[in-house]
Design a protein around this motif. Structure first.
Motif, PDB file in Angstrom:
ATOM      1  N   ALA A 133       0.962  -1.108  -0.060  1.00  0.00           N
ATOM      2  CA  ALA A 133      -0.028   0.120  -0.048  1.00  0.00           C
ATOM      3  C   ALA A 133       0.833   1.279   0.181  1.00  0.00           C
ATOM      4  O   ALA A 133       1.883   1.307   0.617  1.00  0.00           O
ATOM      5  N   ARG A 147     -10.253  -0.100   7.973  1.00  0.00           N
ATOM      6  CA  ARG A 147     -10.181  -0.952   6.993  1.00  0.00           C
ATOM      7  C   ARG A 147     -11.345  -0.402   6.065  1.00  0.00           C
ATOM      8  O   ARG A 147     -12.493  -0.065   6.625  1.00  0.00           O
ATOM      9  N   ARG A 201     -15.596  -0.890  -1.950  1.00  0.00           N
ATOM     10  CA  ARG A 201     -14.430  -0.698  -2.093  1.00  0.00           C
ATOM     11  C   ARG A 201     -13.864  -0.050  -3.348  1.00  0.00           C
ATOM     12  O   ARG A 201     -12.906   0.669  -3.328  1.00  0.00           O
ATOM     13  N   THR A 213      -4.764   3.632  -2.608  1.00  0.00           N
ATOM     14  CA  THR A 213      -5.794   2.665  -2.212  1.00  0.00           C
ATOM     15  C   THR A 213      -6.164   3.113  -1.066  1.00  0.00           C
ATOM     16  O   THR A 213      -5.779   3.851  -0.163  1.00  0.00           O
ATOM     17  N   HIS A 252      -6.342   1.253   1.709  1.00  0.00           N
ATOM     18  CA  HIS A 252      -5.303   0.851   2.655  1.00  0.00           C
ATOM     19  C   HIS A 252      -4.229   1.767   2.673  1.00  0.00           C
ATOM     20  O   HIS A 252      -3.309   1.795   3.834  1.00  0.00           O
ATOM     21  N   SER A 253      -3.962   2.488   1.778  1.00  0.00           N
ATOM     22  CA  SER A 253      -2.681   3.453   1.914  1.00  0.00           C
ATOM     23  C   SER A 253      -3.119   4.330   2.889  1.00  0.00           C
ATOM     24  O   SER A 253      -2.234   4.752   3.650  1.00  0.00           O
ATOM     25  N   ARG A 298      -4.801   3.924   5.809  1.00  0.00           N
ATOM     26  CA  ARG A 298      -4.742   2.891   7.072  1.00  0.00           C
ATOM     27  C   ARG A 298      -3.075   2.763   7.480  1.00  0.00           C
ATOM     28  O   ARG A 298      -2.688   3.003   8.270  1.00  0.00           O
ATOM     29  N   THR A 303      -5.549   0.116  15.257  1.00  0.00           N
ATOM     30  CA  THR A 303      -5.861  -0.665  13.672  1.00  0.00           C
ATOM     31  C   THR A 303      -6.630  -1.873  14.117  1.00  0.00           C
ATOM     32  O   THR A 303      -7.095  -2.683  13.225  1.00  0.00           O
TER      33      THR A 303
END
Length: 371
Positions: free
Chosen positions: A174, A207, A279, A302, A304-305, A307, A328
């Motif tokens: 990510a 997430r 997503r 993304t 997840h980037s 996060r 997290t």
């Protein structure tokens, strides 16, 4: 899916094997878990469709019923895992229809088919991690079919087909952004929903599945803090605190959000047509904001980037590892936190969220305080 065959008869090699059909309760549970998504190759304005109905249209009737049993098993209990498997199967079925001329996808792939699929994936620039995951989906399904005594053999060869995946951070991991870049994305937002999604992903290191699955009823106000109940891996739920500006944006968004006319509880966040976001919607949104913010290689940004960026930010600011795991909701948090006084968990996580919330000052004033 209303009239599943009973019994199910597989004849992949002309040997008939009977398999009991899934019971209605299992089918209903899988259907609820999978939720809806936009059909493959459909325009962005197309309405979302029940994933199980999409699978039923793409797979043979026998394989559809087997997939319900497979996804209903306890080894695939995570909602994220089930959705990922279903989406991968839809991709496989789409490929088989286009490249092999199969109207319906079944357990009849050959080793050469996998080699052809792999070549196409590599030519298209697919990441090794994505290739490996999609192969794992097929491999798992074949193993499950064989466990029922079905005469099928997985066409996947470790030597020919499995890419070597490097552990740890790599080029396909990510994309990590610095706080200034996240602020630039927020400043580029012209829509309350976009700023809200960025804020949720970053300040709570969530997430994307947790945001997409959240409903109106998951929002809680306790004292001076707004909380959100999110579903985490394993189907469990956790309350996460919302940073003040994020909570304000949520209130603003809920006041103007498109009406929900579907069955069940209203999704917390929807797309322009009023359907629950997924997503893919969030990924497109983030990349659009990254381009507008002038961030290099926006196509690598993304959900997840954000996060990963939140975790990296807090690590660089000296936060203890156990507190990052709390933020997290990491799978190993219980083991780690057994040495930490749990009474202060909510206060610690709220403080982390507030610190990450320093980026929210970049939200344009007209989004926070509309006239």
């Amino acid at each position: 899916m209303d009239n599943l065959p009973a019994p199910l008869v597989f004849r992949p090699d002309e040997t008939a094997v009977e398999l009991p059909p899934p019971d209605p309760s299992t089918e209903a549970a899988v259907r609820r878990t999978l939720g809806n998504r936009r059909p493959l190759r459909a325009p962005q304005s197309a309405p979302s469709v029940d994933r199980l109905d999409l699978l039923a249209a793409a797979l043979t009737p026998e394989l559809t019923a087997l997939v319900v049993l497979w996804l209903g098993g306890t080894r695939r209990g995570s909602r994220d895992t089930r959705i990922a498997y279903a989406d991968d199967l839809l991709l496989w079925a789409d490929w088989a229809r286009r490249e092999l001329g199969r109207e319906r996808f079944g357990l009849d792939l050959r080793r050469g088919d996998i080699t052809m699929w792999l070549t196409g994936q590599q030519d298209a620039g697919a990441a090794d991690s994505s290739i490996s995951r999609r192969l794992s989906t097929i491999s798992s399904l074949y193993r499950y079919a064989a466990s029922w005594g079905l005469p099928v053999v997985s066409p996947i060869s470790v030597d020919d087909h499995r890419p070597r995946i490097e552990r740890g951070r790599r080029a396909t991991s990510a994309r990590v952004l610095v706080a200034d870049q996240v602020m630039a994305m927020l400043a580029a937002a012209s829509d309350v929903r976009d700023a809200l999604v960025v804020g949720l992903l970053f300040t709570d290191a969530l997430r994307v599945s947790g945001i997409c699955a959240a409903n109106d009823e998951d929002r809680r106000d306790e004292g001076r803090r707004t909380w959100l109940k999110v579903t985490v891996k394993g189907g469990k739920t956790k309350l996460v605190p919302l940073e003040t500006t994020v909570a304000e944006l949520l209130d603003q968004y809920l006041a103007t959000r498109p009406a929900w006319n579907g069955p069940g509880p209203a999704p917390l966040i929807v797309d322009a047509a009023g359907n629950r976001i997924d997503r893919h919607d969030v990924t497109r949104m983030l990349r659009r904001l990254a381009r507008a913010a002038g961030i290099p290689r926006p196509e690598k940004v993304t959900p997840h980037s954000l996060r990963a960026s939140a975790v990296t930010d807090q690590k660089r600011r000296g936060l203890a590892a156990e507190d990052i795991q709390e933020l997290t909701i990491h799978a190993d948090v219980r083991t780690v936190m057994i040495y930490v006084d749990d009474d202060g968990r909510n206060e610690r996580v709220a403080a982390i969220t507030d610190d990450l919330g320093r980026v929210m000052k970049a939200v344009p004033t007209h989004l926070r305080h509309p006239t």
